[in-house]
Design a protein around this motif. Sequence first.
Motif, PDB file in Angstrom:
ATOM      1  N   ASN A 137     -10.220   2.569   2.641  1.00 53.69           N
ATOM      2  CA  ASN A 137      -9.753   1.184   2.526  1.00 53.69           C
ATOM      3  C   ASN A 137      -9.184   0.651   3.831  1.00 53.69           C
ATOM      4  OD1 ASN A 137     -10.394   1.025  -0.201  1.00 53.69           O
ATOM      5  ND2 ASN A 137      -8.368   1.711  -0.866  1.00 53.69           N
ATOM      6  N   GLU A 139       0.812  -1.214   0.000  1.00 52.44           N
ATOM      7  CA  GLU A 139       0.000   0.000   0.000  1.00 52.44           C
ATOM      8  C   GLU A 139       0.851   1.272   0.000  1.00 52.44           C
ATOM      9  OE1 GLU A 139      -3.155   0.248  -0.373  1.00 52.44           O
ATOM     10  OE2 GLU A 139      -3.968  -1.724   0.096  1.00 52.44           O
ATOM     11  N   ASP A 163      -7.302   6.543  -1.146  1.00 52.02           N
ATOM     12  CA  ASP A 163      -8.636   6.243  -0.620  1.00 52.02           C
ATOM     13  C   ASP A 163      -8.474   5.708   0.794  1.00 52.02           C
ATOM     14  OD1 ASP A 163     -11.216   5.632  -0.046  1.00 52.02           O
ATOM     15  OD2 ASP A 163     -11.512   4.217  -1.690  1.00 52.02           O
TER      16      ASP A 163
END
Length: 239
Positions: free
Chosen positions: A195, A95, A192
């Motif tokens: 998430n 991520e 985002d």
Amino acid sequence: MKYQRNRLAAVFTVLAMLAAQQAGAHAVSAKQGNVKDASFDIVNAEISVDAEKNQLVFAMSVAGTAGAVKPKKTGKFEGSDVFSYVWPTKIDPSEVGFDKGAGILALAVTTHPDFDDTPLFDTKGNDWHSHWVVLAPDEACGKGALKVKDIPAGTRPKLPKTWPGVPLLIDSPGYAPRFAASTVKVRVPFDDVTNFKGVAFDGVTAGLRVGASPHQPLLCVVNVFDVASGDLSLPGKAE
């Protein structure tokens, strides 16, 4: 009538208390008084989701003044110390730009007077600054100890754009930590942030030490000052 009003008032008080507990249910509260230095004695650790600004807000409160204690300068890189406030998470390292499943991704706020690992950002020497780090166990650091994961010579793992060029799975993204009395806080932007609602985390204060060789390992956790959960079980939930 007076009895009914008092009863209603009591009910509303209980409901308010329950709401307050639920609102802070994502945080990890820690036992106080078990750490010699109050600057590292964790009282509370949390990660909040700020959907409006698309940021995760990492916060940690201690019994003393956050950021007040820094390592002593040794004058050399090898053997020097790093002090840190750390949020280990279950966010996948991919991520933030590392390989998927590379290890335990943690946000760390650190200070170390003997070297600079933020080449893209001016941290003014010994100032506190932030890193993403990937942690992994390594018996070479001590029984059950963790390290910042090394990059073996000759390998090319996936790395973030703001990787500082050292042979470690570490990123120097430049997110400025803010200190206010007993609390340190860092805001981290994402594409985002929703998430990460419910993602597990913990809070740790620790001392790390630079090893003698770049690959043997380079940066070990040598002194865990405090763990919010007491057992690194990552009971917190980002909300």
